[in-house]
Design a protein around this motif. Structure first.
Motif, PDB file in Angstrom:
ATOM      1  N   THR A  32      -5.876  -3.512  -2.740  1.00 58.71           N
ATOM      2  CA  THR A  32      -6.705  -4.924  -2.547  1.00 58.71           C
ATOM      3  C   THR A  32      -5.996  -5.709  -3.616  1.00 58.71           C
ATOM      4  OG1 THR A  32      -8.683  -3.832  -2.061  1.00 58.71           O
ATOM      5  CG2 THR A  32      -8.838  -6.144  -2.835  1.00 58.71           C
TER       6      THR A  32
ATOM      7  N   GLU B  29       1.217   5.505   0.757  1.00 59.89           N
ATOM      8  CA  GLU B  29       0.632   6.587   1.359  1.00 59.89           C
ATOM      9  C   GLU B  29      -0.556   7.185   0.679  1.00 59.89           C
ATOM     10  OE1 GLU B  29       1.642  10.522   4.258  1.00 59.89           O
ATOM     11  OE2 GLU B  29       3.391   9.310   3.126  1.00 59.89           O
TER      12      GLU B  29
ATOM     13  N   THR C 125      -5.443   2.641  -0.641  1.00 59.98           N
ATOM     14  CA  THR C 125      -5.366   1.342  -0.184  1.00 59.98           C
ATOM     15  C   THR C 125      -5.316   0.396  -1.251  1.00 59.98           C
ATOM     16  OG1 THR C 125      -7.770   1.068  -0.485  1.00 59.98           O
ATOM     17  CG2 THR C 125      -7.098   1.917   1.863  1.00 59.98           C
TER      18      THR C 125
ATOM     19  N   PRO D 142       0.989  -1.274  -0.131  1.00 53.56           N
ATOM     20  CA  PRO D 142      -0.035  -0.014  -0.157  1.00 53.56           C
ATOM     21  C   PRO D 142       0.976   1.361  -0.144  1.00 53.56           C
ATOM     22  CG  PRO D 142      -0.896  -1.603   1.486  1.00 53.56           C
ATOM     23  CD  PRO D 142       0.586  -2.245   1.092  1.00 53.56           C
TER      24      PRO D 142
ATOM     25  N   GLU E 221      -7.895   7.033  -0.318  1.00 55.26           N
ATOM     26  CA  GLU E 221      -8.211   6.892   1.165  1.00 55.26           C
ATOM     27  C   GLU E 221      -9.785   7.116   1.325  1.00 55.26           C
ATOM     28  OE1 GLU E 221      -5.691   9.206   3.439  1.00 55.26           O
ATOM     29  OE2 GLU E 221      -4.561   7.697   4.170  1.00 55.26           O
TER      30      GLU E 221
END
Length: 302
Positions: A159, A154, A157, A152, A271
């Motif tokens: 997946t 900064e 996210t 990840p 985010e």
């Protein structure tokens, strides 16, 4: 087209709010300003118009005939602007703009989108080809799919969707069953300019030295390399997920199977993701779980 005059929009908005509510204080609350600020804007508008728009004592102002005429015009105009704005925002909320590596979009994502559309007819997926690391602060994307070994980043996210396996693929007519690794050297070796290290990486992942080929053919993008392999122009290193359908249909063979790479396809989200992205993410994870496993590489015969 005639040039528009510069209209005092702030003053017009303040006057319309006063005319609608009938009180400066209520207009001020709606606009999040002071009572005095609304009053000053109304007075400024009167000076610009050259006409009285209000009359009566300060604590019981009423609209003049001119003020009522302007209020009716502004009310219908602002109503139309608000309707158009809400329609545009609703359209934007229904569209999810996805940034995706091109060949995955063509060979895996887009062919499956009808399933997502059937499940979520209120959402529209727009796909744009891109490869560099995504920057949600500067680019108009709601999500991105990348092939990467990074974790990840900064501000976003990640997946995991699909593990990446790669291996040599070739048209059946060029290489028979039970071929030995030495036979690869007699075939034209296909390369992708954007990923020139593919053959070296495969040799490392497969755990064997790579002999020199007699002929090399280079293509700009991996999709071109894949099409060249399908056309019988040589043998190329292609990720399994791109060729699974072609191998299953017999258009390509993978005589030495596939080996896993450190990279994986991941869905990157900001985010604070847009409404609707959760449904797209869940659907992607579900589709990725259905992906057929690759034929794995066996010990190679030198």
């Amino acid at each position: 087209m005639a040039k528009r005059r510069l209209l005092p929009l702030t003053a017009l908005r303040a006057f319309e709010a006063f005319a609608r509510h009938g009180k400066m204080s209520l207009a001020a609350d709606e606009l999040c300003v002071t009572h005095g600020a609304v009053s000053r804007q109304v007075r400024s508008l009167e000076r610009l118009c050259g006409a009285r728009l209000t009359q009566g004592p300060r604590n019981a102002l009423k609209l003049t005939e001119a003020g009522e005429r302007l209020a009716r015009s502004l009310g219908s105009t602002f109503d139309e602007i608000e309707r158009s704005f809400l329609e545009l925002r609703a359209d934007a909320d229904r569209e999810l703009h996805i940034s995706c590596v091109g060949t995955l979009a063509m060979k895996w994502l887009i062919p499956r989108l009808s399933g997502f559309n059937s499940r979520h007819p209120d959402l529209n997926i727009r796909v744009t080809e891109a490869y560099r690391p995504v920057d949600f602060a500067r680019e108009p994307f709601d999500a991105a799919i990348r092939l990467t070994d990074a974790g990840p980043v900064e501000g976003m996210t990640a997946t995991p969707l699909l593990d990446n396996y790669h291996g040599p693929v070739v048209a059946p007519a060029l290489l028979g069953a039970g071929a030995e690794i030495a036979e690869l050297s007699r075939l034209p070796r296909l390369h992708t300019r954007s990923h020139p290290q593919a053959w070296a990486e495969w040799a490392e992942h497969a755990g064997m030295p790579l002999g020199e080929a007699r002929e090399h053919r280079e293509f700009e993008h991996i999709f071109y390399t894949l099409e060249a392999a399908l056309a019988g122009l040589g043998v190329g290193i292609i990720p399994w997920i791109y060729v699974a359908g072609d191998v299953a249909a017999g258009r390509l063979v993978a005589p030495f199977g596939f080996v896993r790479t450190p990279n994986r396809f991941q869905l990157m989200l900001p985010e604070s993701p847009k409404k609707g992205i959760a449904a797209f993410r869940d659907w992607l994870v579900e589709e990725a779980a259905k992906a057929p496993p690759p034929p794995l590489a066996e010990p190679l015969i030198a």
